[in-house]
Design an enzyme around this catalytic site. Structure first.
Site, mmCIF file in Angstrom:
data_model
loop_
_atom_site.group_PDB
_atom_site.id
_atom_site.type_symbol
_atom_site.label_atom_id
_atom_site.label_comp_id
_atom_site.label_asym_id
_atom_site.label_seq_id
_atom_site.Cartn_x
_atom_site.Cartn_y
_atom_site.Cartn_z
ATOM 1 N N CYS A 1 4.261 -9.201 -1.669
ATOM 2 C CA CYS A 1 5.388 -8.200 -0.699
ATOM 3 C C CYS A 1 4.741 -9.140 0.573
ATOM 4 O O CYS A 1 4.820 -10.799 0.647
ATOM 5 C CB CYS A 1 5.428 -7.445 -0.432
ATOM 6 S SG CYS A 1 6.929 -6.746 0.774
ATOM 7 N N HIS B 1 6.649 -5.778 -5.649
ATOM 8 C CA HIS B 1 5.488 -4.356 -5.535
ATOM 9 C C HIS B 1 5.791 -4.069 -6.848
ATOM 10 O O HIS B 1 6.078 -3.548 -7.796
ATOM 11 C CB HIS B 1 5.675 -2.960 -5.306
ATOM 12 C CG HIS B 1 6.079 -3.572 -3.671
ATOM 13 N ND1 HIS B 1 4.917 -3.441 -2.619
ATOM 14 C CD2 HIS B 1 7.512 -3.938 -2.538
ATOM 15 C CE1 HIS B 1 5.477 -3.905 -1.892
ATOM 16 N NE2 HIS B 1 6.517 -3.905 -1.779
ATOM 17 N N GLU C 1 2.684 -2.579 -8.659
ATOM 18 C CA GLU C 1 2.061 -1.252 -7.916
ATOM 19 C C GLU C 1 3.214 -0.051 -8.794
ATOM 20 O O GLU C 1 2.411 1.070 -8.948
ATOM 21 C CB GLU C 1 1.164 -1.130 -6.932
ATOM 22 C CG GLU C 1 2.123 -1.166 -5.835
ATOM 23 C CD GLU C 1 2.808 -1.963 -4.666
ATOM 24 O OE1 GLU C 1 2.871 -2.076 -3.723
ATOM 25 O OE2 GLU C 1 2.663 -3.301 -5.705
#
Length: 535
Positions: free
Chosen positions: A101, A191, A193
């Site tokens: 990002c 993202h 994660e």
């Protein structure tokens, strides 16, 4: 926890006992709320990772000597004059880099690309299309395929730096993933994660294993051995005291320290009368009889309940309990005498939360440990053997140390105990009702085989009474609220969707088995907007 004291390592100092032994990844934090999840995903691959603020990253990189770097997301815009940047020394160090990002945007801009403010902002679930193959996608995504990801950005890369190619696109970002295979630089606008990107963990695994070539040799067994060596080196022949709360963190810390230095450790367990049913006995039996760890058991229930009489404000409850705990603990520690060190079950999130991503004091510092402030008052040094671990890793270490599963796998329990599960004024009668209701509820969950599927479950005794009918008589008794949530880290949570038959059976048992209750309700509030605990 209080801000780490002068006796504790800096939150951004690389951990010395892991720095030389294992492959490591440095995570440069630009202020994302989910940066901790990056570290957890990397550690799931058996590779040690640490998070440092962007303006501390250059020094940390030199000291830590990581094999790869990940640039986190963040709330800033790279178009701002004072936008945070990655140190140029890291970008030219020759190690693989993954940008996420904001990390993608600053990587692209710093290397000569162009980033523009997006007319089409993307927040939430989105879909990307793979336009070319790259090492990140190997075995996960195929060229031409479309996949769900989680976006959270306004700016976007519109012109690639030299050496990069675009390998994926989305509606709001025509260049969603970029790759420089020669330098092993990869970056993505979304993202990976978060759980909302279903294949995100696999993409991070590819970066760790296939791009960076790390084998993943960081295990809890290795951590245990290294931590024991570090404790022995720090403590020497000194004495250590450790405050037990009944929770997993302090228990694991105590067992680990005892394995390192034996009877140089004395544990102090202050029973404030706000624990779950039979919890005090469980703690004493485990440490005094199972592990033979020197233990001072203080029954301070009358003191705490006396001071809490008439107190209904939740913040005042917390402060009163914290103040009393420190006073009692300090008195017992002085009676033991000669202690040079105070052990705490500080975890890595506690350390991270004590310093903001800019390197200064964080706006909010969580008070996770009741003994905060004692090191300075008693002139002791801190021993924090778990300060590099996340909560789930502490549980793994507990199993490695042989703690009983019923103890290691238990749900989180707040420091103020049942005081914040009993809104309003606390009395011994209310606590007894709450203990019994909670015990029945948890027993019902265990019998249904659901305990390990739930992050946290507990009963709450509401400060109201309702009319009921039991047998041929009218009753006017308390209401019990039941709470159960699913979560990965406690930062956000969803209520657990029990079958109605389960809730009916639990309510029936509580009303029949717990004197003083005639009504049971179930809390279906998620976090946010609510919190997990009621106070």
């Amino acid at each position: 926890m209080t801000a780490p004291s002068k006796t504790s390592a800096s939150p951004v100092d690389p951990s010395p006992h892991v720095a030389a032994a294992h492959d490591k990844i440095l995570i440069v934090d630009f202020g994302s709320q989910v940066t901790q999840l990056i570290a957890r995903r990397v550690r799931e691959e058996g590779v040690y990772s640490e998070i440092v603020p962007f303006n501390k990253a250059e020094a940390a990189f030199a000291a830590m000597k990581p094999k790869a770097v990940i640039l986190s997301g963040g709330p800033a815009s790279v178009l701002d004059d004072d936008a945070p940047q990655a140190p140029l020394s890291i970008l030219t160090a020759g190690v693989p880099i993954l940008g996420i990002c904001y990390g993608e945007q600053t990587l692209a801009k710093q290397l000569g690309g162009i980033v523009e403010g997006g007319h089409h902002r993307e927040f939430g679930r989105a879909q990307i299309e793979i336009t070319d193959d790259c090492a990140l996608f190997d075995g996960v995504w195929e060229k031409g395929g479309k996949y769900d990801v989680w976006m959270s950005h306004g700016d976007r890369v519109t012109q690639l730096p030299e050496g990069f190619r675009g390998v994926a696109k989305a509606a709001g970002s025509p260049i969603s993933v970029i790759a420089d295979d020669a330098r092993k630089f990869y970056a993505m606008q979304f993202h990976p994660e978060v759980v909302h990107t279903p294949d995100g963990a696999k993409l991070i695994r590819n970066f760790v294993r296939k791009v960076a070539g790390l084998k993943g040799d960081w295990t809890m067994r290795a951590f245990r051995e290294e931590a024991i060596e570090k404790i022995r080196a720090q403590v020497g022949s000194g004495k250590v005291i450790c405050g037990l709360s009944g929770g997993v963190d302090s228990a694991v810390a105590a067992v680990l320290i005892h394995e390192a230095i034996g009877d140089q450790l004395t544990c102090v367990f202050v029973d404030h009368g706000l624990l779950r049913k039979d919890e005090g006995k469980t703690v004493v039996d485990l440490f005094r009889h199972h592990y033979n760890i020197p233990l001072v058991h203080v029954d301070a229930a009358k003191l705490f309940l006396g001071e809490l009489e008439g107190v209904s404000d939740p913040e005042l409850k917390r402060k009163t309990i914290g103040r009393l705990f420190i006073n009692v603990f300090e008195g017992e520690a002085k009676m033991i005498g000669g202690a040079d060190f105070l052990a705490q079950g500080t975890l890595y999130p506690d350390v991270i939360e004590s310093v903001s991503f800019t390197g200064g004091p964080s706006v909010t510092i969580k008070s996770h440990h009741n003994v905060g402030g004692l090191p300075e008052r008693m002139n002791m040094q801190l021993v924090e053997p778990l300060r590099e671990l996340f909560k789930d890793e502490v549980r793994v270490l507990g199993r490695e140390l042989g703690l009983p599963e019923v103890f290691v796998g238990r749900h989180p329990f707040p420091g103020p105990g049942l005081a914040i599960r009993c809104p309003g004024e606390i009395t011994a009668e209310k606590l007894e009702i709450l203990r019994n209701a909670d015990a029945v509820y948890i027993d019902q969950i265990r019998k249904a085989g659901l305990y390990d599927k739930i992050w946290q479950a507990f009963a709450v005794l509401l400060p109201v009474k309702t009319v009921g009918v039991m047998g041929d008589g009218r009753t006017y008794e308390y209401v019990v609220g039941l709470r159960a949530v699913t979560s990965t880290d406690g930062m956000t949570a969803d209520f657990y969707g029990f079958e109605m038959s389960f809730l009916g059976a639990a309510a029936t048992r509580i009303i029949n088995e717990v004197k003083g209750v005639n009504r049971v309700v179930y809390d279906i509030t998620s976090k946010p907007p609510g919190t997990i605990e009621w106070e």
